[in-house]
Design an enzyme around this catalytic site. Structure first.
Site, short mmCIF file in Angstrom:
data_model
loop_
_atom_site.label_atom_id
_atom_site.label_comp_id
_atom_site.label_asym_id
_atom_site.label_seq_id
_atom_site.Cartn_x
_atom_site.Cartn_y
_atom_site.Cartn_z
N LYS A 59 12.52 39.84 -20.18
CA LYS A 59 13.28 39.75 -20.01
C LYS A 59 13.88 38.45 -19.20
CE LYS A 59 16.58 40.54 -16.66
NZ LYS A 59 17.26 39.79 -17.32
N GLU A 82 7.82 34.33 -7.65
CA GLU A 82 8.42 33.05 -7.13
C GLU A 82 9.14 33.04 -6.54
OE1 GLU A 82 9.39 30.44 -7.51
OE2 GLU A 82 8.90 29.37 -9.66
N CYS A 110 13.41 25.37 -8.30
CA CYS A 110 13.20 26.22 -7.06
C CYS A 110 12.43 25.66 -5.84
CB CYS A 110 12.14 27.37 -7.60
SG CYS A 110 11.14 27.03 -8.37
N GLU A 169 19.34 27.66 0.18
CA GLU A 169 19.09 27.13 -0.88
C GLU A 169 20.03 27.10 -1.52
OE1 GLU A 169 17.16 29.79 -3.63
OE2 GLU A 169 15.62 27.38 -4.73
P1 ADP Z 1 19.74 33.74 -9.92
O1 ADP Z 1 20.44 33.80 -8.32
O2 ADP Z 1 19.20 32.40 -9.67
O3 ADP Z 1 20.72 33.44 -10.72
P2 ADP Z 1 18.56 36.30 -10.24
O4 ADP Z 1 17.03 37.04 -9.15
O5 ADP Z 1 19.54 36.74 -9.65
O6 ADP Z 1 18.21 34.34 -9.68
O7 ADP Z 1 17.76 36.27 -11.80
C1 ADP Z 1 16.72 36.15 -12.25
C2 ADP Z 1 16.79 37.23 -12.55
O8 ADP Z 1 16.21 38.47 -12.30
C3 ADP Z 1 17.88 37.29 -14.15
O9 ADP Z 1 16.55 38.07 -15.32
C4 ADP Z 1 18.07 38.24 -13.66
O10 ADP Z 1 18.67 39.49 -14.97
C5 ADP Z 1 16.64 39.34 -13.39
N1 ADP Z 1 17.32 40.59 -12.26
C6 ADP Z 1 18.67 40.02 -11.30
N2 ADP Z 1 18.92 40.74 -10.56
C7 ADP Z 1 17.85 42.52 -10.44
C8 ADP Z 1 17.66 43.20 -10.36
N3 ADP Z 1 18.71 43.97 -9.20
N4 ADP Z 1 16.53 43.54 -10.74
C9 ADP Z 1 15.60 43.03 -11.50
N5 ADP Z 1 16.12 42.00 -12.24
C10 ADP Z 1 17.19 41.61 -11.97
#
Ligand code: ADP
Length: 478
Positions: free
Chosen positions: A174, A248, A282, A379
């Protein structure tokens, strides 16, 4: 419009939902993508579970699995220009980065793990029971949900897909909702390579899709790269069936510039270390501890080097720094800059949005930063360089270790004992001495503390994607 790939077939989401992905340089929609809902997640998990036991995959010889992964690498290289351009459009990274880092890094990852397929060994262990043969087997963990971020979409998908498949798992990938397009294309290429149906599945969508996948009882393992806050939510989401987790997460990499460092080399390396991919990395160097005797020189040279970089669309060959990923992210970066000003940091250059329809931000350097300021602790994930001074080299490891993060660290010195003493004392998953942060398929990538759980790449990835089974045989008569 792009679709979901489930059980070897492309199609829309069950409820027809879609979302748009933008070109961050133009702030325009590139295309719509299917948004997977719970019914699609159920179908993908069922397809991946069925494929796990299908002899077409479960009994495929390791050498044949290796050939499939190698074929993916070949296909990535055959489509290098197309993939690079697509990554630049969807993510914003300069085309040179997409061409020279993203695409070759992706192909290399598949090749490196193709090599592992035939070398995933058990061992014969000398148990202390008489007449007993004991050996171990490494078996796939099962159905792996691979959830990736938007900063290096194609490469990070490869970091997870290649080892997961090398170990015989089935996967549901995903990608981040901001940057799904190169993962969609990669999965098309993987389908061409000839993986049996259900081995590789793709769900596009946002946090809700990710959360549905993470909470699904039919998923055995999650490998996630993204924010520490979502990482924490995945720990909770995994509690019911105790999914295996590789996380990560965030970082706040300290870069330590000793009094004896070659300052010009340090500036060249640290500008890259801080601003590569506009700081959306990161492991980006994001707090600079400089010996007070060299701090002014370092700061003014960093500011000059940052100013010399051309900010613009990734497709323009003259561009050094592309846009940030979204308007929301730009506002978040700007809020960090405002808070640093409010806290009394001295703005040396940047500190504002750059011109253009897209999400451009000027590289920003702050002097007079202290450990207590948010810009030195949180960050930012953007082109922001906070410089802090130190007086006593003995204090520096403690200051570098003072945050919840521990992904990477960097040390700039010509003194071997300074370099290796600090390398041993800093609690981080990677230490880069006199060089920029780089990932390599052959070695470890991952963090201490709140920067994550487990390691990706190298032999460590084989541990992450296998379960170990002990097999005992009584050799005497029964
Ligand atoms: P960023 O803050 O860098 O945008 P995120 O951690 O929000 O990164 O998102 C990284 C990935 O995790 C994306 O593919 C996002 O759709 C997914 N994601 C965001 N929230 C959730 C959640 N609660 N459970 C699983 N996947 C999530």
């Amino acid at each position: 419009m792009t679709g979901l790939y489930i059980g070897g077939a492309w199609g829309p989401a069950a409820d027809g939902a879609t979302f748009a992905t933008l070109d961050p340089a133009e702030a325009t929609v590139i295309t719509e993508c299917a948004e997977a809902g719970p019914a699609d997640v159920d179908r993908a998990v069922a397809a991946a579970r069925a494929a796990l036991d299908d002899p077409a995959w479960a009994e495929l010889p390791a050498a044949a699995r290796a050939r499939l992964l190698w074929k993916v690498a070949d296909l990535v290289e055959e489509h290098a220009d197309e993939l690079a351009e697509l990554e630049t459009r969807d993510n914003g990274q300069p085309l040179a980065v997409a061409r020279n880092v993203t695409v070759p890094g992706t192909a290399e990852h598949f090749r490196y793990f193709a090599g592992w397929c035939t070398k995933i060994e058990g061992s014969v262990l000398p148990v202390s029971y008489p007449d007993t043969l004991h050996y171990t087997r490494r078996e796939p963990v099962g159905v792996c949900a691979l959830i990736t971020p938007w900063n290096f979409p194609l490469m990070i998908a490869a970091w997870k897909l290649a080892p997961a498949l090398a170990c015989g798992n089935t996967v549901i990938v995903k990608p981040a909702e901001q940057t799904p397009l190169t993962t969609v294309r990669l999965v098309e290429l993987m389908a061409l390579a000839g993986f049996p149906p259900g081995v590789v599945n793709l769900l596009t969508g946002g946090p809700e899709t990710g959360a549905a996948l993470a909470g699904h009882a039919g998923v055995d393992k999650i490998s996630f790269t993204g924010s520490t806050s979502v990482g924490r939510s995945l720990v909770h989401a995994s509690a019911d069936n105790l999914k295996r987790l590789t996380l990560e997460l965030g970082g706040k990499t300290p870069s330590i510039i000793a009094a004896d460092a070659d300052i010009d080399a340090a500036v060249a390396g640290n500008v890259q270390g801080a601003l590569f991919n506009s700081g959306q990395v990161c492991a980006a160097y994001s707090r600079f501890y400089v010996d007070r005797k060299r701090a002014d020189e370092f700061t003014s040279k960093m500011a000059a080097a940052a100013d010399a970089l051309k900010v613009g669309p990734g497709l323009d060959p003259a561009t050094d720094l592309g846009p940030l990923i979204s308007e929301d992210h730009l506002m978040a970066v700007d809020a960090h800059v405002r808070s640093a000003l409010y806290d009394g940091a001295q703005l040396v250059t940047g500190g504002r949005r750059a011109e253009g329809p897209g999400f451009f931000y000027r590289p920003t350097v702050f002097a007079e930063v202290t450990d207590a300021m948010a810009v030195a602790r949180e960050e930012v994930f953007g082109p922001v360089i906070p410089v802090l001074a130190y007086d006593d080299p003995d204090e520096i490891a403690g200051r570098a270790n003072g945050l919840e993060y521990g992904l990477a660290a960097s040390i700039w010195t010509n003194d071997l004992s300074t370099a290796h003493r600090l390398a041993a004392r800093i609690r981080a998953g990677a230490v880069f001495i006199n060089m920029i942060h780089v990932p390599d398929a052959a070695t470890t990538w991952g963090g201490y503390k709140a920067s994550g759980w487990g390691r990706e790449m190298g032999p460590y990835a084989i541990d992450a994607y296998t379960e170990v089974k002990g097999v005992w045989t009584h050799l005497g008569r029964v």
